[in-house]
Write a protein that holds these residues in place. Structure first.
Motif, mmCIF file in Angstrom:
data_model
loop_
_atom_site.group_PDB
_atom_site.id
_atom_site.type_symbol
_atom_site.label_atom_id
_atom_site.label_comp_id
_atom_site.label_asym_id
_atom_site.label_seq_id
_atom_site.Cartn_x
_atom_site.Cartn_y
_atom_site.Cartn_z
ATOM 1 N N ASN A 1 0.846 -1.201 0.000
ATOM 2 C CA ASN A 1 0.000 0.000 0.000
ATOM 3 C C ASN A 1 0.878 1.248 0.000
ATOM 4 O O ASN A 1 0.778 2.104 0.862
ATOM 5 C CB ASN A 1 -0.935 -0.019 1.218
ATOM 6 C CG ASN A 1 -1.973 1.089 1.161
ATOM 7 O OD1 ASN A 1 -2.546 1.372 0.108
ATOM 8 N ND2 ASN A 1 -2.221 1.723 2.297
ATOM 9 N N TYR A 2 1.783 1.314 -0.984
ATOM 10 C CA TYR A 2 2.680 2.458 -1.138
ATOM 11 C C TYR A 2 3.624 2.645 0.041
ATOM 12 O O TYR A 2 4.122 3.739 0.296
ATOM 13 C CB TYR A 2 1.880 3.754 -1.348
ATOM 14 C CG TYR A 2 1.071 3.797 -2.606
ATOM 15 C CD1 TYR A 2 1.647 4.103 -3.838
ATOM 16 C CD2 TYR A 2 -0.298 3.515 -2.579
ATOM 17 C CE1 TYR A 2 0.895 4.148 -4.995
ATOM 18 C CE2 TYR A 2 -1.057 3.551 -3.738
ATOM 19 C CZ TYR A 2 -0.446 3.866 -4.942
ATOM 20 O OH TYR A 2 -1.197 3.894 -6.097
ATOM 21 N N GLY A 3 3.857 1.592 0.829
ATOM 22 C CA GLY A 3 4.725 1.706 1.989
ATOM 23 C C GLY A 3 4.070 2.431 3.145
ATOM 24 O O GLY A 3 4.775 3.007 3.987
ATOM 25 N N SER A 4 2.757 2.368 3.204
ATOM 26 C CA SER A 4 2.038 3.177 4.188
ATOM 27 C C SER A 4 0.951 2.372 4.896
ATOM 28 O O SER A 4 0.273 1.547 4.281
ATOM 29 C CB SER A 4 1.376 4.373 3.489
ATOM 30 O OG SER A 4 0.523 5.076 4.370
ATOM 31 N N ASN A 5 0.816 2.604 6.188
ATOM 32 C CA ASN A 5 -0.363 2.107 6.911
ATOM 33 C C ASN A 5 -1.124 3.260 7.548
ATOM 34 O O ASN A 5 -2.038 3.059 8.348
ATOM 35 C CB ASN A 5 0.029 1.066 7.965
ATOM 36 C CG ASN A 5 1.024 1.605 8.982
ATOM 37 O OD1 ASN A 5 1.374 2.782 8.962
ATOM 38 N ND2 ASN A 5 1.488 0.729 9.870
ATOM 39 N N GLN A 6 -0.715 4.469 7.192
ATOM 40 C CA GLN A 6 -1.400 5.682 7.645
ATOM 41 C C GLN A 6 -1.371 6.682 6.500
ATOM 42 O O GLN A 6 -0.308 6.931 5.913
ATOM 43 C CB GLN A 6 -0.693 6.270 8.873
ATOM 44 C CG GLN A 6 -1.345 7.519 9.427
ATOM 45 C CD GLN A 6 -0.593 8.081 10.626
ATOM 46 O OE1 GLN A 6 0.324 7.447 11.146
ATOM 47 N NE2 GLN A 6 -0.978 9.265 11.060
ATOM 48 N N LYS A 7 -2.501 7.206 6.137
ATOM 49 C CA LYS A 7 -2.605 8.056 4.961
ATOM 50 C C LYS A 7 -1.581 9.188 4.968
ATOM 51 O O LYS A 7 -1.448 9.912 5.945
ATOM 52 C CB LYS A 7 -4.018 8.637 4.857
ATOM 53 C CG LYS A 7 -4.327 9.229 3.481
ATOM 54 C CD LYS A 7 -5.799 9.577 3.344
ATOM 55 C CE LYS A 7 -6.103 10.073 1.938
ATOM 56 N NZ LYS A 7 -7.553 10.372 1.754
ATOM 57 N N TYR A 8 -0.853 9.279 3.833
ATOM 58 C CA TYR A 8 0.156 10.307 3.587
ATOM 59 C C TYR A 8 1.421 10.151 4.428
ATOM 60 O O TYR A 8 2.276 11.036 4.438
ATOM 61 C CB TYR A 8 -0.424 11.715 3.768
ATOM 62 C CG TYR A 8 -1.576 12.008 2.838
ATOM 63 C CD1 TYR A 8 -1.496 11.722 1.475
ATOM 64 C CD2 TYR A 8 -2.763 12.541 3.326
ATOM 65 C CE1 TYR A 8 -2.563 11.970 0.626
ATOM 66 C CE2 TYR A 8 -3.835 12.797 2.477
ATOM 67 C CZ TYR A 8 -3.732 12.501 1.134
ATOM 68 O OH TYR A 8 -4.782 12.739 0.295
ATOM 69 N N ILE A 9 1.552 9.026 5.138
ATOM 70 C CA ILE A 9 2.762 8.741 5.903
ATOM 71 C C ILE A 9 3.403 7.490 5.302
ATOM 72 O O ILE A 9 2.796 6.414 5.297
ATOM 73 C CB ILE A 9 2.467 8.514 7.395
ATOM 74 C CG1 ILE A 9 1.719 9.725 7.978
ATOM 75 C CG2 ILE A 9 3.756 8.239 8.162
ATOM 76 C CD1 ILE A 9 2.480 11.026 7.902
ATOM 77 N N HIS A 10 4.648 7.631 4.790
ATOM 78 C CA HIS A 10 5.298 6.545 4.055
ATOM 79 C C HIS A 10 6.694 6.303 4.616
ATOM 80 O O HIS A 10 7.683 6.838 4.107
ATOM 81 C CB HIS A 10 5.380 6.895 2.560
ATOM 82 C CG HIS A 10 4.045 7.235 1.961
ATOM 83 N ND1 HIS A 10 3.258 6.308 1.327
ATOM 84 C CD2 HIS A 10 3.370 8.411 1.910
ATOM 85 C CE1 HIS A 10 2.146 6.886 0.909
ATOM 86 N NE2 HIS A 10 2.181 8.165 1.263
ATOM 87 N N PRO A 11 6.801 5.489 5.642
ATOM 88 C CA PRO A 11 8.115 5.246 6.243
ATOM 89 C C PRO A 11 9.041 4.401 5.369
ATOM 90 O O PRO A 11 10.267 4.427 5.549
ATOM 91 C CB PRO A 11 7.777 4.521 7.548
ATOM 92 C CG PRO A 11 6.433 3.909 7.310
ATOM 93 C CD PRO A 11 5.719 4.841 6.399
#
Length: 383
Positions: free
Chosen positions: A219-229
Protein backbone atom coordinates in the motif's frame (compact mmCIF):
# COMPACT_ATOMS: atom_id res chain seq x y z
CA UNK A 1 -25.03 -29.22 -47.43
CA UNK A 2 -22.39 -27.81 -45.04
CA UNK A 3 -21.63 -30.10 -42.12
CA UNK A 4 -21.82 -28.70 -38.61
CA UNK A 5 -18.33 -28.36 -37.10
CA UNK A 6 -17.85 -30.80 -34.25
CA UNK A 7 -17.28 -29.07 -30.95
CA UNK A 8 -13.99 -30.04 -29.39
CA UNK A 9 -12.91 -30.74 -25.84
CA UNK A 10 -11.18 -27.74 -24.30
CA UNK A 11 -8.20 -27.97 -21.98
CA UNK A 12 -10.12 -25.57 -19.74
CA UNK A 13 -13.59 -24.02 -20.06
CA UNK A 14 -14.06 -21.16 -17.61
CA UNK A 15 -17.53 -20.30 -18.89
CA UNK A 16 -19.09 -23.43 -17.41
CA UNK A 17 -18.42 -22.58 -13.76
CA UNK A 18 -19.24 -18.93 -14.41
CA UNK A 19 -22.64 -19.81 -15.82
CA UNK A 20 -23.40 -22.09 -12.88
CA UNK A 21 -22.65 -19.27 -10.40
CA UNK A 22 -24.01 -16.39 -12.44
CA UNK A 23 -26.80 -15.40 -10.05
CA UNK A 24 -24.55 -15.40 -6.98
CA UNK A 25 -21.81 -13.53 -8.82
CA UNK A 26 -24.28 -10.92 -10.05
CA UNK A 27 -25.53 -10.33 -6.52
CA UNK A 28 -21.94 -9.93 -5.31
CA UNK A 29 -21.24 -7.44 -8.10
CA UNK A 30 -24.31 -5.41 -7.17
CA UNK A 31 -23.31 -5.48 -3.49
CA UNK A 32 -19.91 -4.02 -4.25
CA UNK A 33 -21.33 -1.55 -6.75
CA UNK A 34 -23.77 -0.20 -4.18
CA UNK A 35 -21.23 -0.11 -1.37
CA UNK A 36 -19.29 2.83 -2.78
CA UNK A 37 -16.08 1.19 -1.47
CA UNK A 38 -13.87 0.28 -4.41
CA UNK A 39 -10.39 0.09 -2.85
CA UNK A 40 -9.77 -2.35 0.03
CA UNK A 41 -12.65 -2.25 2.52
CA UNK A 42 -14.94 -4.89 4.03
CA UNK A 43 -15.03 -7.32 1.10
CA UNK A 44 -11.24 -7.59 1.04
CA UNK A 45 -11.01 -7.92 4.82
CA UNK A 46 -13.68 -10.64 4.82
CA UNK A 47 -11.96 -12.66 2.10
CA UNK A 48 -8.55 -12.31 3.78
CA UNK A 49 -10.06 -13.72 6.96
CA UNK A 50 -12.07 -16.48 5.26
CA UNK A 51 -9.25 -17.71 3.05
CA UNK A 52 -6.80 -17.54 5.95
CA UNK A 53 -9.14 -19.69 8.03
CA UNK A 54 -9.56 -22.11 5.12
CA UNK A 55 -5.77 -22.55 4.98
CA UNK A 56 -5.32 -23.23 8.67
CA UNK A 57 -5.46 -19.80 10.21
CA UNK A 58 -3.12 -16.83 10.25
CA UNK A 59 -3.13 -13.43 8.60
CA UNK A 60 -4.12 -12.86 4.99
CA UNK A 61 -2.92 -9.86 2.97
CA UNK A 62 -4.73 -9.44 -0.33
CA UNK A 63 -2.51 -8.24 -3.19
CA UNK A 64 -2.78 -7.56 -6.90
CA UNK A 65 -1.48 -10.88 -8.27
CA UNK A 66 0.59 -13.95 -7.52
CA UNK A 67 3.91 -12.45 -8.62
CA UNK A 68 3.43 -9.52 -6.25
CA UNK A 69 2.53 -11.97 -3.48
CA UNK A 70 5.90 -13.73 -3.79
CA UNK A 71 7.80 -10.47 -4.21
CA UNK A 72 6.18 -8.84 -1.17
CA UNK A 73 6.72 -11.98 0.90
CA UNK A 74 10.45 -11.77 0.14
CA UNK A 75 10.64 -8.02 0.75
CA UNK A 76 8.77 -8.41 4.01
CA UNK A 77 11.54 -10.74 5.19
CA UNK A 78 14.21 -8.22 4.19
CA UNK A 79 15.57 -10.33 1.32
CA UNK A 80 17.23 -8.26 -1.38
CA UNK A 81 20.49 -7.47 -3.22
CA UNK A 82 23.36 -9.78 -2.33
CA UNK A 83 21.06 -12.58 -1.16
CA UNK A 84 20.41 -15.99 -2.71
CA UNK A 85 17.04 -17.73 -2.74
CA UNK A 86 16.70 -21.42 -3.60
CA UNK A 87 13.90 -22.08 -6.10
CA UNK A 88 12.61 -25.06 -8.10
CA UNK A 89 14.23 -25.39 -11.51
CA UNK A 90 10.90 -26.56 -12.95
CA UNK A 91 8.14 -24.05 -12.29
CA UNK A 92 6.43 -21.04 -13.84
CA UNK A 93 8.81 -18.12 -14.32
CA UNK A 94 7.00 -15.94 -11.76
CA UNK A 95 8.77 -17.79 -8.93
CA UNK A 96 12.18 -16.77 -10.30
CA UNK A 97 11.06 -13.28 -11.34
CA UNK A 98 9.95 -12.40 -7.82
CA UNK A 99 13.43 -13.24 -6.53
CA UNK A 100 15.03 -11.13 -9.25
CA UNK A 101 12.66 -8.22 -8.66
CA UNK A 102 13.81 -7.83 -5.06
CA UNK A 103 17.43 -7.87 -6.25
CA UNK A 104 18.29 -11.37 -5.04
CA UNK A 105 19.63 -14.30 -7.07
CA UNK A 106 17.55 -17.43 -7.80
CA UNK A 107 19.42 -20.69 -7.24
CA UNK A 108 17.58 -23.52 -9.01
CA UNK A 109 17.19 -27.10 -7.79
CA UNK A 110 16.35 -30.02 -10.05
CA UNK A 111 12.90 -31.65 -9.74
CA UNK A 112 11.99 -35.18 -8.79
CA UNK A 113 10.81 -36.27 -12.26
CA UNK A 114 8.10 -38.46 -10.70
CA UNK A 115 6.29 -35.54 -9.04
CA UNK A 116 7.80 -32.55 -10.94
CA UNK A 117 8.37 -30.86 -7.56
CA UNK A 118 11.67 -29.85 -5.98
CA UNK A 119 13.81 -32.88 -5.17
CA UNK A 120 14.74 -32.73 -1.45
CA UNK A 121 17.80 -34.91 -2.14
CA UNK A 122 19.23 -32.22 -4.43
CA UNK A 123 18.48 -29.36 -2.06
CA UNK A 124 21.61 -29.45 0.09
CA UNK A 125 23.90 -28.87 -2.89
CA UNK A 126 22.16 -25.57 -3.72
CA UNK A 127 23.14 -23.72 -0.54
CA UNK A 128 25.60 -20.85 -0.62
CA UNK A 129 26.86 -18.61 2.16
CA UNK A 130 24.32 -16.01 0.94
CA UNK A 131 21.22 -18.26 0.97
CA UNK A 132 18.40 -16.54 2.85
CA UNK A 133 15.28 -18.59 1.97
CA UNK A 134 13.86 -21.56 0.09
CA UNK A 135 10.77 -21.14 -2.07
CA UNK A 136 8.93 -24.40 -2.71
CA UNK A 137 6.27 -24.62 -5.41
CA UNK A 138 3.40 -27.08 -5.05
CA UNK A 139 3.37 -27.67 -8.77
CA UNK A 140 0.30 -28.90 -10.66
CA UNK A 141 -1.64 -29.08 -7.38
CA UNK A 142 0.58 -31.64 -5.60
CA UNK A 143 2.31 -30.45 -2.42
CA UNK A 144 6.08 -30.61 -2.41
CA UNK A 145 7.67 -33.06 0.03
CA UNK A 146 7.85 -30.53 2.84
CA UNK A 147 9.22 -32.54 5.77
CA UNK A 148 12.68 -33.27 4.32
CA UNK A 149 12.83 -29.81 2.77
CA UNK A 150 12.00 -28.17 6.10
CA UNK A 151 14.56 -30.35 7.89
CA UNK A 152 17.31 -29.06 5.59
CA UNK A 153 16.11 -25.47 5.99
CA UNK A 154 16.02 -25.76 9.78
CA UNK A 155 19.57 -27.08 9.78
CA UNK A 156 20.67 -23.93 7.96
CA UNK A 157 18.39 -21.63 9.94
CA UNK A 158 16.46 -20.20 7.00
CA UNK A 159 12.71 -20.00 6.28
CA UNK A 160 10.75 -22.12 3.83
CA UNK A 161 8.29 -20.08 1.78
CA UNK A 162 5.43 -21.54 -0.26
CA UNK A 163 4.46 -20.64 -3.79
CA UNK A 164 1.02 -22.21 -3.58
CA UNK A 165 -0.41 -20.65 -6.75
CA UNK A 166 -1.51 -24.04 -8.12
CA UNK A 167 -2.52 -25.84 -4.94
CA UNK A 168 -5.52 -24.18 -3.26
CA UNK A 169 -6.96 -26.78 -0.89
CA UNK A 170 -4.19 -29.38 -1.21
CA UNK A 171 -2.91 -31.12 1.92
CA UNK A 172 0.37 -32.60 3.12
CA UNK A 173 -0.03 -35.22 5.86
CA UNK A 174 -3.35 -33.61 6.76
CA UNK A 175 -1.98 -30.07 6.93
CA UNK A 176 -3.27 -27.51 4.43
CA UNK A 177 -1.02 -25.92 1.85
CA UNK A 178 -0.49 -22.31 2.90
CA UNK A 179 0.31 -23.32 6.47
CA UNK A 180 3.35 -25.51 5.75
CA UNK A 181 6.01 -22.78 5.66
CA UNK A 182 6.80 -19.45 7.27
CA UNK A 183 4.64 -17.65 4.72
CA UNK A 184 2.77 -18.56 1.54
CA UNK A 185 1.88 -16.81 -1.70
CA UNK A 186 -1.25 -17.64 -3.71
CA UNK A 187 -2.41 -16.52 -7.12
CA UNK A 188 -6.07 -16.30 -8.08
CA UNK A 189 -5.44 -16.09 -11.82
CA UNK A 190 -8.68 -17.15 -13.56
CA UNK A 191 -7.47 -20.66 -14.46
CA UNK A 192 -6.43 -21.56 -10.90
CA UNK A 193 -8.47 -23.98 -8.78
CA UNK A 194 -9.76 -20.86 -7.03
CA UNK A 195 -9.74 -18.24 -9.75
CA UNK A 196 -10.83 -14.62 -9.88
CA UNK A 197 -12.06 -12.75 -12.96
CA UNK A 198 -8.71 -11.10 -13.52
CA UNK A 199 -5.46 -10.90 -11.59
CA UNK A 200 -5.51 -11.30 -7.80
CA UNK A 201 -3.36 -12.78 -5.06
CA UNK A 202 -2.80 -13.14 -1.33
CA UNK A 203 0.01 -13.72 1.17
CA UNK A 204 -0.62 -15.85 4.26
CA UNK A 205 1.49 -15.93 7.41
CA UNK A 206 1.04 -16.55 11.11
CA UNK A 207 3.63 -13.85 11.90
CA UNK A 208 1.68 -10.69 12.80
CA UNK A 209 4.71 -8.42 12.38
CA UNK A 210 5.49 -9.83 8.92
CA UNK A 211 1.84 -9.45 7.91
CA UNK A 212 1.92 -5.79 8.94
CA UNK A 213 5.10 -5.13 6.94
CA UNK A 214 3.71 -6.83 3.81
CA UNK A 215 0.42 -4.96 4.06
CA UNK A 216 2.30 -1.67 4.32
CA UNK A 217 4.64 -2.52 1.43
CA UNK A 218 1.69 -3.31 -0.84
CA UNK A 219 0.00 0.00 0.00
CA UNK A 220 2.68 2.46 -1.14
CA UNK A 221 4.72 1.71 1.99
CA UNK A 222 2.04 3.18 4.19
CA UNK A 223 -0.36 2.11 6.91
CA UNK A 224 -1.40 5.68 7.65
CA UNK A 225 -2.60 8.06 4.96
CA UNK A 226 0.16 10.31 3.59
CA UNK A 227 2.76 8.74 5.90
CA UNK A 228 5.30 6.55 4.06
CA UNK A 229 8.11 5.25 6.24
CA UNK A 230 9.29 2.80 3.53
CA UNK A 231 9.18 2.60 -0.26
CA UNK A 232 6.30 0.40 -1.25
CA UNK A 233 4.29 -0.48 -4.34
CA UNK A 234 0.62 -0.40 -5.28
CA UNK A 235 -0.55 -4.01 -5.03
CA UNK A 236 -3.95 -4.39 -3.42
CA UNK A 237 -6.67 -6.98 -3.85
CA UNK A 238 -9.64 -5.46 -5.65
CA UNK A 239 -12.86 -5.59 -3.58
CA UNK A 240 -14.87 -6.82 -6.55
CA UNK A 241 -12.47 -9.73 -7.03
CA UNK A 242 -12.61 -10.38 -3.28
CA UNK A 243 -16.41 -10.56 -3.42
CA UNK A 244 -16.29 -13.04 -6.30
CA UNK A 245 -13.62 -15.12 -4.57
CA UNK A 246 -15.68 -15.31 -1.39
CA UNK A 247 -18.45 -16.99 -3.36
CA UNK A 248 -16.15 -19.36 -5.21
CA UNK A 249 -14.34 -20.35 -2.01
CA UNK A 250 -17.58 -22.02 -0.83
CA UNK A 251 -17.36 -24.41 -3.78
CA UNK A 252 -13.61 -25.05 -3.77
CA UNK A 253 -13.72 -28.32 -1.82
CA UNK A 254 -16.38 -29.83 -4.08
CA UNK A 255 -14.49 -28.67 -7.19
CA UNK A 256 -11.28 -30.19 -5.89
CA UNK A 257 -13.05 -33.45 -5.12
CA UNK A 258 -14.30 -33.59 -8.70
CA UNK A 259 -10.73 -33.02 -9.90
CA UNK A 260 -9.59 -35.96 -7.76
CA UNK A 261 -12.31 -38.16 -9.25
CA UNK A 262 -11.24 -37.28 -12.78
CA UNK A 263 -7.57 -37.86 -11.93
CA UNK A 264 -8.40 -41.28 -10.47
CA UNK A 265 -10.13 -42.26 -13.71
CA UNK A 266 -7.15 -41.14 -15.79
CA UNK A 267 -4.73 -43.03 -13.54
CA UNK A 268 -6.75 -46.24 -13.73
CA UNK A 269 -7.55 -46.08 -17.43
CA UNK A 270 -4.05 -45.12 -18.63
CA UNK A 271 -1.99 -47.25 -16.25
CA UNK A 272 -1.12 -49.86 -18.87
CA UNK A 273 -0.65 -47.44 -21.75
CA UNK A 274 2.68 -48.04 -23.47
CA UNK A 275 5.48 -45.49 -22.93
CA UNK A 276 3.17 -43.07 -21.13
CA UNK A 277 4.46 -41.89 -17.74
CA UNK A 278 1.69 -40.95 -15.32
CA UNK A 279 1.88 -38.57 -12.34
CA UNK A 280 3.21 -40.06 -9.12
CA UNK A 281 1.66 -39.06 -5.78
CA UNK A 282 3.91 -39.33 -2.74
CA UNK A 283 2.41 -40.99 0.37
CA UNK A 284 0.52 -38.70 2.73
CA UNK A 285 -0.31 -36.13 0.08
CA UNK A 286 -3.79 -35.03 -1.05
CA UNK A 287 -3.37 -33.29 -4.42
CA UNK A 288 -5.95 -30.98 -6.01
CA UNK A 289 -4.85 -31.70 -9.60
CA UNK A 290 -4.53 -28.22 -10.98
CA UNK A 291 -3.03 -30.00 -13.98
CA UNK A 292 -2.83 -33.67 -14.91
CA UNK A 293 0.56 -33.94 -16.58
CA UNK A 294 1.63 -37.12 -18.35
CA UNK A 295 4.94 -37.63 -20.13
CA UNK A 296 5.77 -39.24 -23.46
CA UNK A 297 8.88 -39.17 -25.64
CA UNK A 298 6.74 -38.26 -28.68
CA UNK A 299 4.80 -35.59 -26.81
CA UNK A 300 4.55 -33.12 -29.68
CA UNK A 301 3.32 -35.73 -32.14
CA UNK A 302 0.67 -36.96 -29.72
CA UNK A 303 -0.47 -33.42 -28.94
CA UNK A 304 -0.87 -32.67 -32.65
CA UNK A 305 -2.97 -35.81 -33.14
CA UNK A 306 -5.13 -34.97 -30.12
CA UNK A 307 -5.79 -31.50 -31.50
CA UNK A 308 -6.67 -32.97 -34.88
CA UNK A 309 -9.23 -35.11 -33.01
CA UNK A 310 -10.66 -31.96 -31.39
CA UNK A 311 -8.98 -32.44 -28.01
CA UNK A 312 -6.94 -29.58 -26.59
CA UNK A 313 -3.92 -30.48 -24.48
CA UNK A 314 -1.42 -28.00 -23.07
CA UNK A 315 2.31 -27.93 -22.37
CA UNK A 316 3.59 -26.75 -18.98
CA UNK A 317 6.30 -25.52 -19.62
CA UNK A 318 7.91 -25.89 -23.08
CA UNK A 319 11.09 -23.86 -22.43
CA UNK A 320 12.92 -24.30 -19.11
CA UNK A 321 13.51 -21.05 -17.22
CA UNK A 322 17.28 -21.42 -17.23
CA UNK A 323 17.15 -21.49 -21.04
CA UNK A 324 14.90 -18.43 -21.35
CA UNK A 325 16.39 -15.15 -22.56
CA UNK A 326 15.60 -13.60 -19.19
CA UNK A 327 18.00 -15.97 -17.39
CA UNK A 328 20.17 -17.71 -19.95
CA UNK A 329 23.18 -15.45 -19.32
CA UNK A 330 22.78 -14.74 -15.61
CA UNK A 331 21.97 -18.28 -14.44
CA UNK A 332 24.40 -20.56 -16.20
CA UNK A 333 23.68 -24.13 -15.20
CA UNK A 334 22.79 -27.57 -16.46
CA UNK A 335 19.37 -28.87 -15.42
CA UNK A 336 18.78 -32.02 -17.48
CA UNK A 337 15.71 -33.09 -15.50
CA UNK A 338 14.02 -29.74 -16.15
CA UNK A 339 14.82 -30.10 -19.82
CA UNK A 340 13.38 -33.62 -19.88
CA UNK A 341 10.11 -32.44 -18.34
CA UNK A 342 9.92 -29.54 -20.80
CA UNK A 343 10.35 -31.92 -23.73
CA UNK A 344 7.95 -34.65 -22.64
CA UNK A 345 5.20 -33.17 -20.42
CA UNK A 346 1.60 -32.95 -21.68
CA UNK A 347 -1.33 -31.62 -19.65
CA UNK A 348 -4.57 -33.49 -20.34
CA UNK A 349 -7.97 -31.77 -19.98
CA UNK A 350 -9.00 -31.79 -16.32
CA UNK A 351 -11.34 -29.30 -14.64
CA UNK A 352 -14.44 -29.74 -12.48
CA UNK A 353 -16.94 -29.23 -15.30
CA UNK A 354 -15.29 -31.76 -17.63
CA UNK A 355 -17.91 -34.45 -18.18
CA UNK A 356 -17.36 -38.18 -17.84
CA UNK A 357 -18.20 -38.57 -21.53
CA UNK A 358 -15.61 -35.97 -22.54
CA UNK A 359 -12.96 -37.62 -20.41
CA UNK A 360 -13.78 -40.99 -21.99
CA UNK A 361 -13.14 -39.47 -25.42
CA UNK A 362 -9.74 -38.20 -24.29
CA UNK A 363 -8.81 -41.59 -22.85
CA UNK A 364 -9.94 -43.48 -25.95
CA UNK A 365 -8.04 -41.14 -28.25
CA UNK A 366 -4.85 -41.31 -26.20
CA UNK A 367 -5.00 -45.09 -25.95
CA UNK A 368 -5.56 -45.38 -29.68
CA UNK A 369 -2.58 -43.20 -30.49
CA UNK A 370 -0.15 -44.99 -28.21
CA UNK A 371 -1.41 -48.44 -29.27
CA UNK A 372 -1.03 -47.44 -32.92
CA UNK A 373 2.56 -46.40 -32.22
CA UNK A 374 3.20 -49.77 -30.54
CA UNK A 375 1.85 -51.70 -33.55
CA UNK A 376 3.91 -49.58 -35.94
CA UNK A 377 7.00 -50.32 -33.85
CA UNK A 378 6.30 -54.08 -34.03
CA UNK A 379 5.79 -53.98 -37.81
CA UNK A 380 9.05 -52.07 -38.26
CA UNK A 381 10.91 -54.53 -36.05
CA UNK A 382 9.56 -57.55 -37.97
CA UNK A 383 9.76 -56.21 -41.48
Amino acid sequence: MMQKRRQGIAAMDLTRSTQALQRELTLAFERVLQSGSYILGEEVQAFEREFGDYCGGGYGIGVGNGLDAIQLMLRGLGIGPGDDVIVPGHTYIATWLAVSLVGARPIPVEPDVRTCNMDPVELETAFTRRTKAIIVVHLYGQPADMDPITAVADKHGIPVLEDAAQAHGARYHGRPVGALGYAAAFSFYPTKNLGAFGDAGIVLTKDAALADVIRRLGNYGSNQKYIHPVRGINSRLDPLQAAFLRIKLRYLDSWNERRRQLAAVYLAALRETRDLTLPFVIPGVTPVWHQFVVRHAQRDEIRTKLRTAGIDALIHYPVPIHQQGAYRESVRCSLPRCELLAQTGLSLPLYPELTDAEQAVVIEALRGMTEAKEKAHVRTAVG
